[in-house]
Design a protein around this motif. Sequence first.
Motif, mmCIF file in Angstrom:
data_model
loop_
_atom_site.group_PDB
_atom_site.id
_atom_site.type_symbol
_atom_site.label_atom_id
_atom_site.label_comp_id
_atom_site.label_asym_id
_atom_site.label_seq_id
_atom_site.Cartn_x
_atom_site.Cartn_y
_atom_site.Cartn_z
ATOM 1 N N ILE A 162 -35.813 -7.610 29.569
ATOM 2 C CA ILE A 162 -36.859 -6.716 29.067
ATOM 3 C C ILE A 162 -36.256 -5.935 27.905
ATOM 4 O O ILE A 162 -35.211 -5.302 28.054
ATOM 5 C CB ILE A 162 -37.335 -5.730 30.158
ATOM 6 C CG1 ILE A 162 -37.427 -6.402 31.532
ATOM 7 C CG2 ILE A 162 -38.646 -5.079 29.742
ATOM 8 C CD1 ILE A 162 -38.409 -7.523 31.641
ATOM 9 N N MET A 163 -36.913 -5.960 26.748
ATOM 10 C CA MET A 163 -36.326 -5.367 25.541
ATOM 11 C C MET A 163 -37.261 -4.358 24.886
ATOM 12 O O MET A 163 -38.485 -4.487 24.956
ATOM 13 C CB MET A 163 -36.034 -6.458 24.506
ATOM 14 C CG MET A 163 -34.991 -7.463 24.910
ATOM 15 S SD MET A 163 -34.744 -8.709 23.610
ATOM 16 C CE MET A 163 -35.663 -10.079 24.292
ATOM 17 N N THR A 164 -36.633 -3.383 24.210
ATOM 18 C CA THR A 164 -37.372 -2.505 23.314
ATOM 19 C C THR A 164 -36.476 -2.159 22.134
ATOM 20 O O THR A 164 -35.282 -2.466 22.139
ATOM 21 C CB THR A 164 -37.870 -1.237 24.021
ATOM 22 O OG1 THR A 164 -38.894 -0.632 23.228
ATOM 23 C CG2 THR A 164 -36.745 -0.236 24.259
ATOM 24 N N TYR A 165 -37.053 -1.488 21.125
ATOM 25 C CA TYR A 165 -36.376 -1.350 19.840
ATOM 26 C C TYR A 165 -36.409 0.123 19.402
ATOM 27 O O TYR A 165 -37.460 0.625 18.987
ATOM 28 C CB TYR A 165 -37.074 -2.232 18.801
ATOM 29 C CG TYR A 165 -37.281 -3.650 19.306
ATOM 30 C CD1 TYR A 165 -36.265 -4.604 19.206
ATOM 31 C CD2 TYR A 165 -38.466 -4.020 19.941
ATOM 32 C CE1 TYR A 165 -36.445 -5.892 19.697
ATOM 33 C CE2 TYR A 165 -38.648 -5.303 20.440
ATOM 34 C CZ TYR A 165 -37.633 -6.233 20.315
ATOM 35 O OH TYR A 165 -37.810 -7.507 20.818
ATOM 36 N N PRO A 166 -35.280 0.819 19.490
ATOM 37 C CA PRO A 166 -35.267 2.256 19.173
ATOM 38 C C PRO A 166 -35.572 2.574 17.718
ATOM 39 O O PRO A 166 -36.224 3.574 17.421
ATOM 40 C CB PRO A 166 -33.832 2.686 19.528
ATOM 41 C CG PRO A 166 -33.294 1.606 20.404
ATOM 42 C CD PRO A 166 -33.984 0.352 19.992
ATOM 43 N N THR A 167 -35.066 1.745 16.800
ATOM 44 C CA THR A 167 -35.237 2.036 15.370
ATOM 45 C C THR A 167 -35.536 0.747 14.614
ATOM 46 O O THR A 167 -35.256 -0.355 15.081
ATOM 47 C CB THR A 167 -33.954 2.654 14.772
ATOM 48 O OG1 THR A 167 -32.865 1.722 14.899
ATOM 49 C CG2 THR A 167 -33.587 3.948 15.475
ATOM 50 N N GLY A 168 -36.094 0.924 13.422
ATOM 51 C CA GLY A 168 -36.291 -0.201 12.522
ATOM 52 C C GLY A 168 -37.546 -1.003 12.802
ATOM 53 O O GLY A 168 -38.249 -0.807 13.797
ATOM 54 N N ILE B 61 -31.530 -7.530 10.655
ATOM 55 C CA ILE B 61 -30.860 -6.680 11.639
ATOM 56 C C ILE B 61 -31.857 -6.111 12.655
ATOM 57 O O ILE B 61 -32.965 -5.704 12.298
ATOM 58 C CB ILE B 61 -30.116 -5.536 10.922
ATOM 59 C CG1 ILE B 61 -28.988 -6.119 10.055
ATOM 60 C CG2 ILE B 61 -29.563 -4.526 11.906
ATOM 61 C CD1 ILE B 61 -28.324 -5.098 9.162
ATOM 62 N N VAL B 62 -31.435 -6.092 13.919
ATOM 63 C CA VAL B 62 -32.267 -5.557 15.005
ATOM 64 C C VAL B 62 -31.437 -4.591 15.847
ATOM 65 O O VAL B 62 -30.300 -4.884 16.224
ATOM 66 C CB VAL B 62 -32.804 -6.694 15.911
ATOM 67 C CG1 VAL B 62 -33.588 -6.113 17.083
ATOM 68 C CG2 VAL B 62 -33.686 -7.645 15.120
ATOM 69 N N ASP B 63 -32.036 -3.437 16.127
ATOM 70 C CA ASP B 63 -31.497 -2.456 17.072
ATOM 71 C C ASP B 63 -32.301 -2.629 18.358
ATOM 72 O O ASP B 63 -33.517 -2.409 18.363
ATOM 73 C CB ASP B 63 -31.679 -1.052 16.483
ATOM 74 C CG ASP B 63 -31.138 0.054 17.369
ATOM 75 O OD1 ASP B 63 -30.417 -0.252 18.341
ATOM 76 O OD2 ASP B 63 -31.449 1.235 17.096
ATOM 77 N N VAL B 64 -31.656 -3.042 19.462
ATOM 78 C CA VAL B 64 -32.409 -3.424 20.650
ATOM 79 C C VAL B 64 -31.716 -2.945 21.923
ATOM 80 O O VAL B 64 -30.485 -2.983 22.033
ATOM 81 C CB VAL B 64 -32.631 -4.955 20.698
ATOM 82 C CG1 VAL B 64 -31.308 -5.707 20.727
ATOM 83 C CG2 VAL B 64 -33.496 -5.353 21.874
#
Length: 312
Positions: free
Chosen positions: A72-78, A116-119
């Motif tokens: 289960i993923m989410t993305y704080p920024t970007g 780029i991904v922040d995850v």
Amino acid sequence: MGDPILRAPLQDPQPRPSEADPDKLRRADVEMARVLKTVPLQMASDPSNGSIAHWKHGALHDVVEPMTDHVIMTYPTGVQRLERRTGTSVAIGTARSGVVTIIPAGSQARWDIPGIVDVIQLYLPHTTLARVAREANAPAPGDLLERTGQPDPITSGLLMSAADVLDGNAALDALFRQQLTDILATRILAGHTGAPTTFVPIMGGLSPHALRRAIERLHSDSDADVSLAALASEAGLSRFHFCRAFKDSTGLSPHAWLRQHRLEQAMNMLRDTDASMVSIASALGYASQTAFAAAFRKLTGETPSDWRRRMR
């Protein structure tokens, strides 16, 4: 980009997680390290309850092989484009704040992410979902739905909290993750399965005896005594119902209660003794003086040294 888009009907489905060959499944953290080609910024594991990892990675063009746990993923920024290919089906979404992506256990897909991904990723065992459903008197969970940038701000916020609240105190951090994983499991069951689960809360707090024993355990210096499993077992309740009943009785979750208790202990030691910051941090279970100072400042707005000077 808006909500995730599904293109082309699924004509070549992958095996259901329950049908996947267990011998071919990879541990989620191992498979993520392989495809992301880096190491996590932070990672905390609980073998019986799942793991949480915070990654920053570059472009990804690879097949993610079947894994033992749901991811289960989410993305704080970007903001970043996501494309997932399963057979002839293509799902496109956007990695951004407030959305979640779900890779069901045992599934396989090709991912194309251009930058780029922040995850933040939760590796959730299916046994945890089944336990939470059972404890809540809900039907056994079916397979999770694939999600690619699906709007779900509540689940997203919970995941970010799981990565953010790591204070360097083993007992506090483990208790927080145990509580939060169970809450996340209820969210997943309610919104991301083929047959959404409805949870009917049972009202009422702990009996006076059960509350007294729970508080005695929370006063203990042993990390094993303050695990959510130990607290719930002592009260004769499931973890799911213990957390609800404890908060009904005290106004605080077990983690928040223990955090407040440790803060009061710290204040007493700072005010009434000449103990060094290193010894106070060690006595309260913090991994370092720096971790203790950061946690104290987060709760009070002051460093321990400044608070001690002001109170004397």
